[in-house]
Design an enzyme around this catalytic site. Structure first.
Site, PDB file in Angstrom:
ATOM      1  CG  ASP A  31      -1.969   1.021   0.999  1.00 38.06           C
ATOM      2  OD1 ASP A  31      -2.259   1.742  -0.269  1.00 38.06           O
ATOM      3  OD2 ASP A  31      -2.991   1.145   2.099  1.00 38.06           O
ATOM      4  CG  HIS A  48      -0.359   2.136  -9.228  1.00 36.26           C
ATOM      5  ND1 HIS A  48      -0.975   2.051  -8.012  1.00 36.26           N
ATOM      6  CD2 HIS A  48      -1.686   3.096  -9.812  1.00 36.26           C
ATOM      7  CE1 HIS A  48      -1.933   2.129  -6.964  1.00 36.26           C
ATOM      8  NE2 HIS A  48      -2.211   2.455  -8.595  1.00 36.26           N
ATOM      9  CG  LEU A 142       8.398 -17.178  -3.874  1.00 31.32           C
ATOM     10  CD1 LEU A 142       9.265 -17.269  -2.660  1.00 31.32           C
ATOM     11  CD2 LEU A 142       8.701 -15.947  -4.803  1.00 31.32           C
TER      12      LEU A 142
HETATM   13  C1  IPE Z   1      -5.983  -2.683  -0.149  1.00 29.60           C
HETATM   14  O1  IPE Z   1      -4.837  -1.451  -0.360  1.00 29.60           O
HETATM   15  C2  IPE Z   1      -5.315  -3.369  -1.673  1.00 29.60           C
HETATM   16  C3  IPE Z   1      -4.348  -3.324  -2.528  1.00 29.60           C
HETATM   17  C4  IPE Z   1      -2.629  -2.394  -1.340  1.00 29.60           C
HETATM   18  C5  IPE Z   1      -3.895  -4.124  -3.441  1.00 29.60           C
HETATM   19  P1  IPE Z   1      -6.341   0.086  -0.415  1.00 29.60           P
HETATM   20  O2  IPE Z   1      -4.974   1.320  -0.626  1.00 29.60           O
HETATM   21  O3  IPE Z   1      -7.522  -0.516  -1.374  1.00 29.60           O
HETATM   22  O4  IPE Z   1      -7.447  -0.291   0.846  1.00 29.60           O
HETATM   23  P2  IPE Z   1      -7.408   0.831   1.519  1.00 29.60           P
HETATM   24  O5  IPE Z   1      -9.081   1.584   0.957  1.00 29.60           O
HETATM   25  O6  IPE Z   1      -6.639   1.483   2.139  1.00 29.60           O
HETATM   26  O7  IPE Z   1      -8.221   0.077   2.754  1.00 29.60           O
HETATM   27  C1  IPE Z   2      -1.713   0.353  -3.482  1.00 35.17           C
HETATM   28  O1  IPE Z   2      -1.650   1.475  -3.166  1.00 35.17           O
HETATM   29  C2  IPE Z   2      -1.487  -0.166  -4.502  1.00 35.17           C
HETATM   30  C3  IPE Z   2      -3.455  -0.353  -4.690  1.00 35.17           C
HETATM   31  C4  IPE Z   2      -4.041  -0.780  -3.970  1.00 35.17           C
HETATM   32  C5  IPE Z   2      -3.795  -0.872  -6.485  1.00 35.17           C
HETATM   33  P1  IPE Z   2      -2.522   2.759  -3.286  1.00 35.17           P
HETATM   34  O2  IPE Z   2      -2.600   2.272  -4.892  1.00 35.17           O
HETATM   35  O3  IPE Z   2      -3.213   2.022  -2.719  1.00 35.17           O
HETATM   36  O4  IPE Z   2      -1.374   4.254  -3.033  1.00 35.17           O
HETATM   37  P2  IPE Z   2      -2.652   4.365  -1.314  1.00 35.17           P
HETATM   38  O5  IPE Z   2      -2.943   4.163  -0.540  1.00 35.17           O
HETATM   39  O6  IPE Z   2      -3.746   5.915  -2.211  1.00 35.17           O
HETATM   40  O7  IPE Z   2      -1.722   6.141  -1.497  1.00 35.17           O
HETATM   41 MG    MG Z   3      -3.714   2.736  -0.453  1.00 34.79          MG
END
Ligand code: IPE
Ligand code: IPE
Ligand code: MG
Length: 256
Positions: A31, A48, A142
Site C-alpha cells: 500500500d 504504481h 518460490l
Molecule cells: C489494499 O489497499 C489493496 C491493495 C493493496 C491491492 P487499498 O489502498 O485499496 O486499501 P484501503 O482502501 O486503504 O483500505
Molecule cells: C496500493 O497503493 C496499490 C493498489 C491498491 C492497487 P494505493 O494505490 O492504494 O496508494 P495509496 O494508498 O492511495 O497511497
Molecule cells: Mg491504498
C-alpha cells in the site's frame, strides 16, 4: 603510537535471520503507491509503476532467502471502484509487467499463482496471467501468488456456497465439515496459512485480505510507502517476526 586495527562488521538484517525459523509464507499488503507519487508531485499511476520495482526486489529477496510462499495483494475487489483511468492503467501495467518479468521468473524458478475473482479481469490481462501461470507451473522455487480482484469475504462466501452444493448433492455430510474441509474450498487451498503479514504505508487495517488464513499470522506494519520498500525491509520484518513468541493460546512456559 600503536595503530589498532578495528574491524567493524556491519551485520545487515539478512545476516541476523535464523534460516531454520523462516516464515514459510509471507503475505504483503502493498500500500501507498498513490501517496508516494503525490509526494513527488506526480500522478498516482507513477506510484504504481515504481511499485513494480519493489515487487521485483522483494520477490528476488524472498526467493534468495528461502521463503517458500509470497502472496501479494495486487488489486482488491474494492479497487474496481477507483477512477476508470487508474483501473485501466493498473491492468495495463499488470500485462506489461508479466510480459517483462516472465523470463526472470523462469530464471529464478518462481511459480506464479493467482487468487481472486479472475474472471472479472480484462480478457487480455486474464490471458497473459494464465499464460505465465502455465509457463511457470513446473518451477519448484518460490510460489508467488498475486491476489487480483480479490475479496476475502467473497472467497469465504464462495466456499460456503461450494460446501452447500456438496451437501445438497449428497457428497458431503454436514458433520464432516471441518476446518480443513472449509480451507480446501478457499482459493488458497494449495497454500499454507501465512505466518507473517506485512502492510506498508502506515495504515493499520486488513482491507478484506485473507481473513481466514491470517487467523494466527504475526502482523507487521511499517510506515514506509510501497515504492520505498525493498528486500532489506522484508528482512527487517522477518527479523521482527523471529523475535516474537508465538503462543497459539498456550502459556509462555508451555511453548518454551
Ligand atoms: C489494499 O489497499 C489493496 C491493495 C493493496 C491491492 P487499498 O489502498 O485499496 O486499501 P484501503 O482502501 O486503504 O483500505
Ligand atoms: C496500493 O497503493 C496499490 C493498489 C491498491 C492497487 P494505493 O494505490 O492504494 O496508494 P495509496 O494508498 O492511495 O497511497
Ligand atoms: Mg491504498
Amino acid at each position: 603510537m600503536h595503530l589498532w586495527a578495528v574491524s567493524i562488521t556491519i551485520m545487515g538484517y539478512k545476516d541476523q535471520i535464523d534460516l531454520s525459523r523462516l516464515p514459510q509464507h509471507v503475505a504483503i499488503i502493498m500500500d501507498g503507491n498513490g501517496r508516494w507519487a503525490k509526494g513527488k508531485g506526480k500522478l498516482r499511476v507513477f506510484g504504481h509503476h515504481n511499485g513494480v520495482l519493489s515487487v521485483r526486489d522483494v520477490v528476488e529477496g524472498a526467493g534468495e532467502l528461502g521463503v517458500k510462499y509470497l502472496t501479494l495483494y495486487t488489486f482488491s475487489a474494492e479497487n474496481w471502484n477507483r477512477p476508470s483511468f487508474e483501473v485501466t492503467a493498473i491492468m495495463e501495467l499488470l500485462v506489461s509487467t508479466i510480459n517483462k518479468e516472465i523470463k526472470k521468473l523462469m530464471q529464478n524458478n518462481v511459480k506464479l499463482n493467482a487468487i481472486g475473482d479472475l474472471a472479472l479481469l480484462p480478457k487480455r490481462c486474464h490471458n497473459e496471467l494464465q499464460g505465465a501461470i502455465d509457463q511457470t507451473a513446473g518451477n519448484t522455487g518460490l510460489v508467488l501468488t498475486l491476489a487480483l480482484s480479490y475479496s476475502s469475504r467473497r472467497e469465504l462466501m464462495q466456499a460456503a456456497k461450494n460446501i452447500a452444493e456438496q451437501v445438497k448433492e449428497g457428497t458431503l455430510n454436514p458433520e464432516d465439515i471441518t476446518e480443513d474441509v472449509f480451507a480446501q474450498n478457499l482459493y488458497t487451498h494449495n497454500l499454507p496459512d501465512p505466518e507473517l503479514m506485512i502492510r506498508t504505508s502506515g495504515e493499520y487495517r486488513i482491507s478484506n485480505y485473507l481473513l481466514w488464513q491470517i487467523a494466527y499470522a504475526e502482523l507487521y506494519f511499517t510506515t514506509k510507502l510501497w515504492p520505498d520498500f525493498r528486500r532489506e525491509d522484508l528482512y527487517e520484518a522477518i527479523l521482527d517476526y523471529q523475535k516474537r513468541e508465538r503462543r497459539f493460546g498456550k502459556t509462555s512456559e508451555q511453548v518454551n
